[in-house]
Every structure is written in structure tokens, then in C-alpha cells.
Scaffold this motif. Sequence first.
Motif, short mmCIF file in Angstrom:
data_model
loop_
_atom_site.label_atom_id
_atom_site.label_comp_id
_atom_site.label_asym_id
_atom_site.label_seq_id
_atom_site.Cartn_x
_atom_site.Cartn_y
_atom_site.Cartn_z
N THR A 76 13.21 55.13 31.32
CA THR A 76 13.01 55.89 30.09
C THR A 76 11.55 55.91 29.65
O THR A 76 11.13 56.85 28.98
CB THR A 76 13.94 55.37 28.97
OG1 THR A 76 14.17 56.41 28.02
CG2 THR A 76 13.38 54.16 28.25
N VAL A 77 10.75 54.89 30.03
CA VAL A 77 9.32 54.91 29.71
C VAL A 77 8.47 55.29 30.91
O VAL A 77 7.25 55.34 30.83
CB VAL A 77 8.83 53.56 29.13
CG1 VAL A 77 9.64 53.16 27.91
CG2 VAL A 77 8.83 52.45 30.18
N SER A 78 9.11 55.57 32.05
CA SER A 78 8.43 55.97 33.29
C SER A 78 7.43 54.92 33.76
O SER A 78 6.28 55.22 34.11
CB SER A 78 7.73 57.32 33.13
OG SER A 78 8.67 58.33 32.83
N CYS A 79 7.87 53.65 33.76
CA CYS A 79 7.07 52.59 34.35
C CYS A 79 7.46 52.46 35.82
O CYS A 79 8.48 51.84 36.15
CB CYS A 79 7.28 51.26 33.62
SG CYS A 79 6.34 49.90 34.35
N GLU A 80 6.66 53.06 36.69
CA GLU A 80 7.01 53.08 38.11
C GLU A 80 6.93 51.68 38.72
O GLU A 80 7.74 51.32 39.58
CB GLU A 80 6.08 54.03 38.86
CG GLU A 80 6.22 55.48 38.42
CD GLU A 80 5.29 56.39 39.18
OE1 GLU A 80 5.46 56.53 40.41
OE2 GLU A 80 4.38 56.97 38.55
N PHE A 81 5.97 50.89 38.31
CA PHE A 81 5.82 49.56 38.87
C PHE A 81 7.09 48.74 38.66
O PHE A 81 7.61 48.12 39.58
CB PHE A 81 4.62 48.84 38.24
CG PHE A 81 4.38 47.47 38.78
CD1 PHE A 81 3.75 47.28 40.00
CD2 PHE A 81 4.81 46.34 38.09
CE1 PHE A 81 3.55 46.00 40.52
CE2 PHE A 81 4.61 45.07 38.59
CZ PHE A 81 3.97 44.90 39.82
N CYS A 82 7.62 48.77 37.46
CA CYS A 82 8.83 47.99 37.16
C CYS A 82 10.09 48.66 37.70
O CYS A 82 11.01 48.00 38.15
CB CYS A 82 8.95 47.79 35.65
SG CYS A 82 7.53 46.94 34.92
N GLY A 83 10.12 49.99 37.66
CA GLY A 83 11.31 50.71 38.09
C GLY A 83 11.57 50.66 39.58
O GLY A 83 12.68 50.95 40.02
N ASN A 84 10.57 50.29 40.36
CA ASN A 84 10.73 50.21 41.81
C ASN A 84 10.99 48.79 42.29
O ASN A 84 10.86 48.49 43.48
CB ASN A 84 9.50 50.79 42.52
CG ASN A 84 9.39 52.29 42.29
OD1 ASN A 84 10.39 52.97 42.11
ND2 ASN A 84 8.17 52.80 42.28
N GLN A 85 11.38 47.91 41.35
CA GLN A 85 11.78 46.55 41.69
C GLN A 85 13.28 46.37 41.42
O GLN A 85 13.85 47.06 40.58
CB GLN A 85 11.01 45.53 40.85
CG GLN A 85 9.52 45.58 41.06
CD GLN A 85 8.80 44.60 40.15
OE1 GLN A 85 8.95 43.38 40.28
NE2 GLN A 85 8.03 45.11 39.21
N ARG A 86 13.87 45.42 42.13
CA ARG A 86 15.28 45.08 41.95
C ARG A 86 15.43 43.57 41.86
O ARG A 86 14.80 42.83 42.63
CB ARG A 86 16.11 45.60 43.14
CG ARG A 86 16.03 47.11 43.36
CD ARG A 86 16.77 47.85 42.27
NE ARG A 86 16.74 49.29 42.47
CZ ARG A 86 15.85 50.11 41.91
NH1 ARG A 86 14.90 49.64 41.12
NH2 ARG A 86 15.91 51.42 42.13
N SER A 87 16.26 43.11 40.97
CA SER A 87 16.54 41.68 40.85
C SER A 87 17.35 41.20 42.05
O SER A 87 18.42 41.74 42.32
CB SER A 87 17.30 41.40 39.56
OG SER A 87 17.93 40.14 39.61
N GLU A 88 16.85 40.19 42.73
CA GLU A 88 17.60 39.61 43.85
C GLU A 88 18.93 39.03 43.37
O GLU A 88 19.94 39.14 44.06
CB GLU A 88 16.76 38.53 44.53
CG GLU A 88 15.54 39.04 45.25
CD GLU A 88 14.76 37.93 45.94
OE1 GLU A 88 13.99 38.25 46.86
OE2 GLU A 88 14.92 36.76 45.57
N THR A 89 18.92 38.43 42.19
CA THR A 89 20.14 37.83 41.66
C THR A 89 21.20 38.89 41.39
O THR A 89 22.38 38.71 41.71
CB THR A 89 19.84 37.04 40.37
OG1 THR A 89 18.88 36.02 40.66
CG2 THR A 89 21.09 36.41 39.80
N ALA A 90 20.79 40.01 40.81
CA ALA A 90 21.74 41.09 40.52
C ALA A 90 22.26 41.72 41.80
O ALA A 90 23.44 42.06 41.90
CB ALA A 90 21.08 42.14 39.63
N THR A 91 21.40 41.87 42.79
CA THR A 91 21.83 42.41 44.08
C THR A 91 22.87 41.50 44.72
O THR A 91 23.90 41.95 45.22
CB THR A 91 20.63 42.59 45.02
OG1 THR A 91 19.71 43.52 44.43
CG2 THR A 91 21.07 43.13 46.37
#
Length: 211
Positions: A76-91
Motif C-alpha cells: 500500500t505504500v509501495s516499499c519495494e525493499f520490504c515488499g520483496n521479502q518473505r518471513s521464513e517463519t510464516a513460510t
Amino acid sequence: MPQRISYVPFDQVDERMQAELRRCAEHGTPRPESSAVRAHSERSFWFFADSWQRIFREGVMDHSIKELCRVYISRTVSCEFCGNQRSETATAAGLQEMQYDELLNFESSEVYTDEQKAALRYAQAIAWGPASVDEDVMWAKLNEYFSDEQLVELGCFIGLTFGQQSWIRLLGIDHHQYLAGTAAAMAPGFEDKESLEQSKSDEAYWAAGAR
């Protein structure tokens, strides 16, 4: 976008900060680049690292719900750096990539539970204000699924990530620039510099329209 604040060289921070930067490189969320910028201010570095540990990785709220809210904010804020990461724990807990893909249309999507949608409305209201949701419906659903302790933790977490991501998108940083060589916590298609550049050049890239 040019990089606006430099990375602090790894050999210029103390052993404790080096250990946290290595953790970021090996496990991500956050990856090391944003932490290497925060390293210019030791207090800021540890404020974020300690807060993130206590209310994102630890806490009473389901981690996968917090992860969905984190990436909703990224989108929603278009933060590409954060949006292209995934939590290993959630995965590891079973969160699927399709659940990231539909975040901005979560209300009409069938890939989220009612509980997840309630939390995402909370994130939406924090990001866009109470007029963006039906407040009475939102609070009724939140109180149906979550305790006050959980709602405080989730609200503080969403506020923290909303503020950080709104700042990070201004910095001009990207992945695979600091302690490079790992794909830890990267979204599919962003595992190394080459794949990241290819994914970003795709017309279907999630942030393409925000540039």
C-alpha cells in the motif's frame, strides 16, 4: 533512484551489531541493507532490531497474520525493499505466495480467512485512516477474533512497519548490495541480483505502476 543514505561498512560496527547484520543476511526480514543504513545511529539500530524481535518474531499474535499485515503495508505504500521479502517463519507455517499476491484486494479474495481479513482491515485503517473502513464492523470483527493484548501488539507492529517502510522507500536501497550472496527470506524471483532485476522489469511486477 540514487541511494540517499550510505551503508555503514561492516568492519566499522562493533561485534554485536555485526552479529545482527549477519542474522539479517542469513534469515532476513529485514535483510541487511536497511539495517546497515540504521547503523549510522546506534540507538536507532537497536530500537528497531529489539522492537522487531519483540513484536514481530515474538509475541501473542499469530506470526503469519503479522506477516500478511507487514506485506499489505509494503504494497500500500509501495516499499519495494520490504515488499520483496518473505518471513521464513510464516513460510514454514504454510503461508502461500498467492496470499501475498492478493493483499490489496483482500476483501474480495477467497484466499484469506475471516480472521486474516479482520487484521488486514486494521492495517488498512491504520495506513489510510478510519474513513477507509466501516469502523463499527472492523472493531466488531477484531473483538470477535482477538484479545486486547493481541490488538495492541498488532497495532504497534503495524504502526512500526508503516513508519519504517514509508521511510525506507525514500532511501534508494535494494537487495543484494550488502553482505550479498544469500537468498534468505527473499520472495520467489528475487533470490539474487540478476533475478531481482529481471522480475522488476516484468510488466506484471507488483510495484511497476508506482514508479
